[in-house]
Design a protein around this motif. Sequence first.
Motif, PDB file in Angstrom:
ATOM      1  N   PHE A   1       0.697  -1.251  -0.230  1.00  0.00           N
ATOM      2  CA  PHE A   1       0.156  -0.574   0.135  1.00  0.00           C
ATOM      3  C   PHE A   1       1.205   1.108   0.320  1.00  0.00           C
ATOM      4  O   PHE A   1      -0.011   2.123   0.012  1.00  0.00           O
ATOM      5  N   VAL A   2       1.782   0.846   0.017  1.00  0.00           N
ATOM      6  CA  VAL A   2       2.794   2.001   0.558  1.00  0.00           C
ATOM      7  C   VAL A   2       4.457   2.611  -0.811  1.00  0.00           C
ATOM      8  O   VAL A   2       4.371   3.744  -0.585  1.00  0.00           O
ATOM      9  N   ASN A   3       4.275   0.938  -0.521  1.00  0.00           N
ATOM     10  CA  ASN A   3       6.236   0.784  -1.573  1.00  0.00           C
ATOM     11  C   ASN A   3       6.036   1.641  -3.003  1.00  0.00           C
ATOM     12  O   ASN A   3       5.460   0.986  -3.714  1.00  0.00           O
ATOM     13  N   GLN A   4       7.543   2.376  -3.332  1.00  0.00           N
ATOM     14  CA  GLN A   4       7.191   2.776  -4.701  1.00  0.00           C
ATOM     15  C   GLN A   4       7.237   2.113  -5.637  1.00  0.00           C
ATOM     16  O   GLN A   4       6.818   1.979  -7.008  1.00  0.00           O
TER      17      GLN A   4
ATOM     18  N   GLU B   1       3.926  -2.596 -10.777  1.00  0.00           N
ATOM     19  CA  GLU B   1       2.260  -2.658 -10.975  1.00  0.00           C
ATOM     20  C   GLU B   1       1.658  -2.159 -11.940  1.00  0.00           C
ATOM     21  O   GLU B   1       0.890  -2.524 -13.087  1.00  0.00           O
ATOM     22  N   GLN B   2       2.575  -1.194 -12.486  1.00  0.00           N
ATOM     23  CA  GLN B   2       2.158  -0.656 -13.679  1.00  0.00           C
ATOM     24  C   GLN B   2       2.045  -1.418 -14.295  1.00  0.00           C
ATOM     25  O   GLN B   2       1.559  -1.393 -15.800  1.00  0.00           O
ATOM     26  N   GLU B   3       3.563  -2.033 -14.459  1.00  0.00           N
ATOM     27  CA  GLU B   3       4.223  -2.671 -16.055  1.00  0.00           C
ATOM     28  C   GLU B   3       3.393  -4.495 -15.910  1.00  0.00           C
ATOM     29  O   GLU B   3       2.736  -5.464 -17.123  1.00  0.00           O
ATOM     30  N   ARG B   4       3.158  -4.824 -14.179  1.00  0.00           N
ATOM     31  CA  ARG B   4       2.531  -5.904 -14.230  1.00  0.00           C
ATOM     32  C   ARG B   4       0.925  -6.443 -13.718  1.00  0.00           C
ATOM     33  O   ARG B   4       0.425  -7.644 -14.780  1.00  0.00           O
ATOM     34  N   ILE B   5       0.634  -5.924 -13.868  1.00  0.00           N
ATOM     35  CA  ILE B   5      -0.894  -5.662 -13.714  1.00  0.00           C
ATOM     36  C   ILE B   5      -1.463  -5.293 -14.708  1.00  0.00           C
ATOM     37  O   ILE B   5      -1.989  -5.195 -15.564  1.00  0.00           O
ATOM     38  N   PHE B   6      -1.221  -3.597 -14.941  1.00  0.00           N
ATOM     39  CA  PHE B   6      -2.004  -2.736 -15.679  1.00  0.00           C
ATOM     40  C   PHE B   6      -1.603  -2.265 -17.364  1.00  0.00           C
ATOM     41  O   PHE B   6      -2.586  -2.608 -17.763  1.00  0.00           O
ATOM     42  N   ALA B   7      -0.801  -3.219 -17.453  1.00  0.00           N
ATOM     43  CA  ALA B   7      -0.548  -2.900 -18.747  1.00  0.00           C
ATOM     44  C   ALA B   7      -0.833  -5.131 -19.283  1.00  0.00           C
ATOM     45  O   ALA B   7      -1.168  -5.138 -20.104  1.00  0.00           O
TER      46      ALA B   7
ATOM     47  N   ILE C   1      -8.284  10.819  -4.524  1.00  0.00           N
ATOM     48  CA  ILE C   1      -7.293  10.699  -3.307  1.00  0.00           C
ATOM     49  C   ILE C   1      -6.646  10.492  -2.350  1.00  0.00           C
ATOM     50  O   ILE C   1      -5.321  10.043  -3.649  1.00  0.00           O
ATOM     51  N   PRO C   2      -6.018  10.699  -1.589  1.00  0.00           N
ATOM     52  CA  PRO C   2      -4.443  10.133  -1.400  1.00  0.00           C
ATOM     53  C   PRO C   2      -4.585   9.047  -0.589  1.00  0.00           C
ATOM     54  O   PRO C   2      -4.668   8.516   0.725  1.00  0.00           O
ATOM     55  N   SER C   3      -4.469   8.559  -1.129  1.00  0.00           N
ATOM     56  CA  SER C   3      -4.999   6.777  -1.275  1.00  0.00           C
ATOM     57  C   SER C   3      -4.170   5.811  -1.695  1.00  0.00           C
ATOM     58  O   SER C   3      -4.346   6.388  -2.541  1.00  0.00           O
ATOM     59  N   ASN C   4      -3.685   4.304  -1.792  1.00  0.00           N
ATOM     60  CA  ASN C   4      -3.262   3.398  -1.986  1.00  0.00           C
ATOM     61  C   ASN C   4      -4.772   3.137  -3.217  1.00  0.00           C
ATOM     62  O   ASN C   4      -5.785   3.070  -2.646  1.00  0.00           O
ATOM     63  N   TRP C   5      -4.621   2.174  -4.185  1.00  0.00           N
ATOM     64  CA  TRP C   5      -5.894   2.464  -5.288  1.00  0.00           C
ATOM     65  C   TRP C   5      -6.078   1.250  -5.298  1.00  0.00           C
ATOM     66  O   TRP C   5      -7.990   0.540  -5.160  1.00  0.00           O
ATOM     67  N   LYS C   6      -5.502   0.227  -4.033  1.00  0.00           N
ATOM     68  CA  LYS C   6      -5.787  -1.241  -3.530  1.00  0.00           C
ATOM     69  C   LYS C   6      -6.660  -1.026  -2.495  1.00  0.00           C
ATOM     70  O   LYS C   6      -7.975  -1.626  -2.131  1.00  0.00           O
TER      71      LYS C   6
ATOM     72  N   HIS D   1      -7.949   4.894 -10.944  1.00  0.00           N
ATOM     73  CA  HIS D   1      -6.491   4.911 -11.498  1.00  0.00           C
ATOM     74  C   HIS D   1      -5.255   5.123 -10.658  1.00  0.00           C
ATOM     75  O   HIS D   1      -6.032   6.521 -10.350  1.00  0.00           O
ATOM     76  N   PRO D   2      -4.550   4.648 -10.700  1.00  0.00           N
ATOM     77  CA  PRO D   2      -3.730   4.602  -9.908  1.00  0.00           C
ATOM     78  C   PRO D   2      -2.721   5.728 -10.314  1.00  0.00           C
ATOM     79  O   PRO D   2      -2.531   6.184 -11.546  1.00  0.00           O
ATOM     80  N   ARG D   3      -1.972   6.158  -9.472  1.00  0.00           N
ATOM     81  CA  ARG D   3      -1.137   8.375  -9.838  1.00  0.00           C
ATOM     82  C   ARG D   3      -0.019   8.163  -8.930  1.00  0.00           C
ATOM     83  O   ARG D   3       0.355   8.751  -9.070  1.00  0.00           O
ATOM     84  N   GLY D   4       0.136   6.999  -7.839  1.00  0.00           N
ATOM     85  CA  GLY D   4       0.650   6.846  -7.251  1.00  0.00           C
ATOM     86  C   GLY D   4       0.539   6.124  -5.737  1.00  0.00           C
ATOM     87  O   GLY D   4       0.041   5.939  -5.797  1.00  0.00           O
ATOM     88  N   PRO D   5       2.204   5.698  -5.620  1.00  0.00           N
ATOM     89  CA  PRO D   5       1.764   4.506  -4.084  1.00  0.00           C
ATOM     90  C   PRO D   5       0.394   5.166  -3.074  1.00  0.00           C
ATOM     91  O   PRO D   5      -0.299   4.891  -2.716  1.00  0.00           O
ATOM     92  N   LEU D   6       0.547   6.216  -3.250  1.00  0.00           N
ATOM     93  CA  LEU D   6      -0.224   7.130  -2.117  1.00  0.00           C
ATOM     94  C   LEU D   6      -1.069   8.063  -2.873  1.00  0.00           C
ATOM     95  O   LEU D   6      -2.163   8.986  -2.017  1.00  0.00           O
ATOM     96  N   GLU D   7      -1.151   7.762  -4.106  1.00  0.00           N
ATOM     97  CA  GLU D   7      -2.438   8.836  -4.938  1.00  0.00           C
ATOM     98  C   GLU D   7      -3.658   7.940  -6.151  1.00  0.00           C
ATOM     99  O   GLU D   7      -2.613   7.178  -6.487  1.00  0.00           O
TER     100      GLU D   7
END
Lengths: 441, 187
Positions: free
Chosen positions: A24-27, A33-39, A198-203, A319-325
């Motif tokens: 939930f926090v690791n950069q 995740e962008q490569e392995r999940i969203f792509a 929102i300031p939160s992880n997408w998961k 939609h993910p924007r960063g580990p915390l966004e």
Amino acid sequence: MKSLGGSAHALVDMQLGEISRELFVNQDLYREEQERIFARAWLYVGHESQVKAPGDFFTSKMGEESVILTRDRAGKLHVFLNTCRHRGMKVCRYDQGNTKNFICPYHGWSFATDGKLVGVNDYQAAYQPPFDRDQWGLVEVAQLKVFRGTVWATWDPQAPSFEDYMGEAMFALDKGFAPWDGGDGQTELLGVPQKWIIPSNWKFVAENFSCDVLHTVSHRSVDMVGIGPSVGEGRRDPMGRQLVTSYPGGHGCLYGIWPTETPRQDYAGSAETAAYFQDCWQRRIKRMGKQAGIIPVVGTMFPNMSFHAQQPRTILVAHPRGPLETELWRVYFVDKDAPLAVKRYLRSYYLRYSGPAGMTEQDDMENWNYASAASLGTVSRRYPYHYKAGLRAGGASDDVPGRVTENPVTTEQNPRGLYKRWADYMDAPDWTALCAAQEQP
Amino acid sequence: MSTGYSPCGPDAARLAYLDLMREIEDFYYREADLLDERDYDPWLELFTEDVLYWMPMRLNLPWEERAQDITSEEDTAWIHDDRATLEKRVRQIQTGIHWAEEPLSRVSHLITNIRLPAPVSVLPEGASVTVKSRFFVYRNRLETETDVLVGRREDLLRRLGGELRIARRKIVIDQSVLMAKNLTVFL
Ligand code: FES
Ligand SMILES: [Fe+2]
């Protein structure tokens, strides 16, 4: 893609029901995740009712990236990456509309609605020898699927078909996105999406809607006040028996099972809506028999498409924007054939329920915000989250496919299933391995 | 401009207009105080029973379509409330367990640029007037969480029982993707 050698599975302990806060926090995990999940996964892109006519377009997102959903001049749907092949400029900066071409504002390359590069300034004079324009069209998704009005796509040509990707969760989509009478009529969106950050992880979002049956205290204030479509306390009309159901693809859903011999009193706050519902309900029973009572209430289709299919009826993509966004996009849908008064009543109900001003959703976002923030610290990261509810519960059911735990037994099986599948994606180098991993518990 | 005051000449109309403007400004400043001092019950009394409290969304559209870049009343919105729903929002905060506003945010409403697009000088009982204004709302909660919400209001004010009441409020925020995680602050 290299294999992480099972390291992601080490973060997700299915036996103990413990999941590392690093998710939930690791950069670094976030970038992976962008490569392995969203792509690789099938992602929700939009709704057919947003692109009805040839030339219509709707600018959407797949993961972090902007995409254009468009219907070309011949009526065919496409999804393109929203970036010019020349120097990367966003070729479409409008939210929606109708166009003949997407003309790049930087150096003027123009792309037709089928993605072809049809115009290059100074093509004759500047490019000697000429380059092959067919090779420089907009980047298109590898696969696209329309199902009951919802439009999905994946960047991965190796990904299984949409039906195989969803597996038995197709049952939830089929029931969830049908009109109220269960027939083949259409649904439509009430309007444009709500988009907010929102300031939160997408998961946090994905697992919550996959069915977090434990978070009733989050919403106690709105339940006390009562915002449902009938009168009194709560947020919804009764839904019957509740089945928490998970699927090997990482998908999860909560079904309401209503005994069809028991009359329903839904939408008592609006005579027109109640009458329309009753009419649909009778036709639904005629069409589906006992099955009419099975209605998906809430769910998440892996990775980030969440929905409410009963009350309210809405799709939320995280939609993910960063580990915390995370950027949330929410649309609301109704039966196309419902009377205008019904659509209006539903709109006011849906909007007071969901979205950034929704009296229910507001409290979720406070919780996701500060759960994320409080998990960032070096020490707090050492302590995994707790997903042990219903660890040994669940099995097959006569009512719906999938692994089912029936209320009042509470379970966190759906978030667990989501994180198990998350680890599969993070560890598996390709779709062959991903399909094999799905068979493992 | 004439110098002499006459009780029934153009200056009387001007004075009546200024008097009404002062009353309207004072109405908005009082409303801001009620909100920022968390006096929500008297704040609710500022609205008529048939109020539409509406916050449309904003779109990115081409120049020719700029008139549609505020969503219509038949579209989705951030908020589309009647009086009963507005009241529920207040009651939810007052439960003391509405986590998004518990503990309460610190909020300041700055209301400026108050203008009557069609100037009137008297507002008799039952009559209404459209008032445009800008809001600049600062919200800070817990430790450092901060939102700044800026935009326009277009209100329909009606005189009822001698007092001004809000019969319709349209809130037009200058954001398309909302950059606040939620909208728990009344605008
Ligand atoms: S970046 Fe698009 S034409 Fe150059
Ligand atoms: Fe919730």
